[in-house]
Each structure stands twice: as C-alpha cells, then as structure tokens.
Design a protein around this motif. Structure first.
Motif, mmCIF file in Angstrom:
data_model
loop_
_atom_site.group_PDB
_atom_site.id
_atom_site.type_symbol
_atom_site.label_atom_id
_atom_site.label_comp_id
_atom_site.label_asym_id
_atom_site.label_seq_id
_atom_site.Cartn_x
_atom_site.Cartn_y
_atom_site.Cartn_z
ATOM 1 N N SER A 168 76.087 57.080 57.026
ATOM 2 C CA SER A 168 75.277 57.392 58.208
ATOM 3 C C SER A 168 75.726 58.730 58.761
ATOM 4 O O SER A 168 76.909 59.068 58.718
ATOM 5 C CB SER A 168 75.463 56.332 59.293
ATOM 6 N N LEU A 169 74.782 59.464 59.302
ATOM 7 C CA LEU A 169 75.109 60.713 59.980
ATOM 8 C C LEU A 169 75.330 60.406 61.451
ATOM 9 O O LEU A 169 74.494 59.779 62.093
ATOM 10 C CB LEU A 169 73.976 61.726 59.814
ATOM 11 N N ILE A 171 84.555 55.335 56.904
ATOM 12 C CA ILE A 171 85.202 56.257 55.986
ATOM 13 C C ILE A 171 84.680 57.666 56.222
ATOM 14 O O ILE A 171 83.466 57.892 56.195
ATOM 15 C CB ILE A 171 84.912 55.859 54.514
ATOM 16 N N LYS A 172 85.599 58.597 56.449
ATOM 17 C CA LYS A 172 85.215 59.992 56.594
ATOM 18 C C LYS A 172 84.776 60.507 55.229
ATOM 19 O O LYS A 172 85.507 60.418 54.254
ATOM 20 C CB LYS A 172 86.386 60.814 57.121
ATOM 21 N N LYS A 190 77.467 66.298 72.266
ATOM 22 C CA LYS A 190 76.359 67.251 72.332
ATOM 23 C C LYS A 190 76.602 68.483 71.462
ATOM 24 O O LYS A 190 75.691 68.977 70.804
ATOM 25 C CB LYS A 190 76.144 67.660 73.789
ATOM 26 N N TYR A 191 77.822 68.980 71.435
ATOM 27 C CA TYR A 191 78.124 70.215 70.710
ATOM 28 C C TYR A 191 78.884 69.973 69.408
ATOM 29 O O TYR A 191 79.271 70.923 68.744
ATOM 30 C CB TYR A 191 78.919 71.165 71.606
ATOM 31 N N SER A 192 79.108 68.742 69.061
ATOM 32 C CA SER A 192 79.848 68.459 67.828
ATOM 33 C C SER A 192 78.907 68.489 66.629
ATOM 34 O O SER A 192 77.717 68.198 66.751
ATOM 35 C CB SER A 192 80.558 67.110 67.929
ATOM 36 N N PRO A 193 79.437 68.830 65.466
ATOM 37 C CA PRO A 193 78.598 68.856 64.265
ATOM 38 C C PRO A 193 78.308 67.437 63.773
ATOM 39 O O PRO A 193 78.997 66.486 64.157
ATOM 40 C CB PRO A 193 79.462 69.609 63.247
ATOM 41 N N LEU A 194 77.310 67.314 62.920
ATOM 42 C CA LEU A 194 77.027 66.018 62.305
ATOM 43 C C LEU A 194 78.177 65.632 61.391
ATOM 44 O O LEU A 194 78.708 66.463 60.662
ATOM 45 C CB LEU A 194 75.740 66.084 61.484
ATOM 46 N N THR A 195 78.564 64.386 61.459
ATOM 47 C CA THR A 195 79.628 63.863 60.610
ATOM 48 C C THR A 195 79.031 62.815 59.679
ATOM 49 O O THR A 195 78.242 61.979 60.100
ATOM 50 C CB THR A 195 80.741 63.231 61.467
#
Length: 143
Positions: free
Chosen positions: A48-49, A81-82, A54-59
């Motif tokens: 899952s993304l 899991i990263k 608000k300012y963090s990148p998609l993980t």
C-alpha cells in the motif's frame, strides 16, 4: 585518434562516477536467523502507498498478516514492511514479494520507527507450510 582518446577518457570518468550496488545473497545461517528480534509465520497481503503527513513523500509499505508469532510481541496481527522507494530504479539488491506468499518471516525493525520492519536479505523469508516438519523444527529451536 583524438576522438578515440576522448571517448576512452569519457568512458573511464563515467565508470568512476557510477554508483555500483551489488547484492550479496549468501545464505544466512540458522544462528544468524535466530538473532532477528521478530520471527513470525504469516502471509504477505500486498503493498500500500502511505503518506504519513502533508509534506512527506509516499511510502511503499508491504503488509504481512500474522498467523502466529514465533519470537517477539505475541499480540500483533499485522506487520508492516518498508519497501523500496518508488522513485528509485530497480536494482539487484531489492526484494519483491507477491500477495499470498506464506512462510516464516525474520523481521528487523527499522531504526527510528515504531511498528515498521525491513527485509534486506532473501533468507529472511522462507516458504514453509503450516503442516510442514520444518515449521515444527523452527518452533523447537525458538523454545
């Protein structure tokens, strides 16, 4: 002749500037695997993304549904899991899992994170069915 020298120098400079990442997939020993703080039996559900703020990148997070815990906190039903960064090119040191993969997962917590784990080596996942003697052997090793 001048073009040939220029091309050779350019190629040499390019080789010096390239980031070389080569994965070493030498199998981890049982002793090394037993040192992992979290060892679970479960099924990989998929990715899952997630955007943490608000300012963090998609993980990109992988999710494992835990059937039972062999080592670690017994009450956790899901393990996150990263996964690799979506903006980086695929390289030989990246691991990919398919939804439905069941087995034993040897998880390492991500530093400075809570409830987030990483899998950096193929030995950290072992395909084993619940009715397999190998699963009982791991349970006995962890008693």
């Amino acid at each position: 002749m001048n073009k040939w020298i220029t091309r050779c120098v350019t190629a040499f400079c390019y080789l010096l500037m390239v980031d070389i990442a080569v994965a070493s997939w030498v199998k981890l020993s049982e002793e090394q695997l037993l040192e992992f703080p979290i060892i679970i039996y479960g099924e990989y559900m998929g990715t899952s993304l997630i955007k943490a703020g608000k300012y963090s990148p998609l993980t990109n997070l992988g999710v494992i549904s835990t059937s039972f815990v062999l080592k670690g906190a017994k009450n956790q039903r899901l393990h996150f899991i990263k996964s690799h960064d979506l903006n980086t090119p695929i390289s030989s040191d990246m691991l990919f899992f398919e939804p439905g993969q069941k087995g034993i997962w040897f998880l390492q917590p991500v530093k400075n994170s809570q409830g987030l784990y990483q899998i950096n080596h193929p030995s950290q996942y072992q395909y084993i069915t619940e009715k397999n003697n190998e699963l009982e052997r791991w349970k006995n090793l962890l008693k």
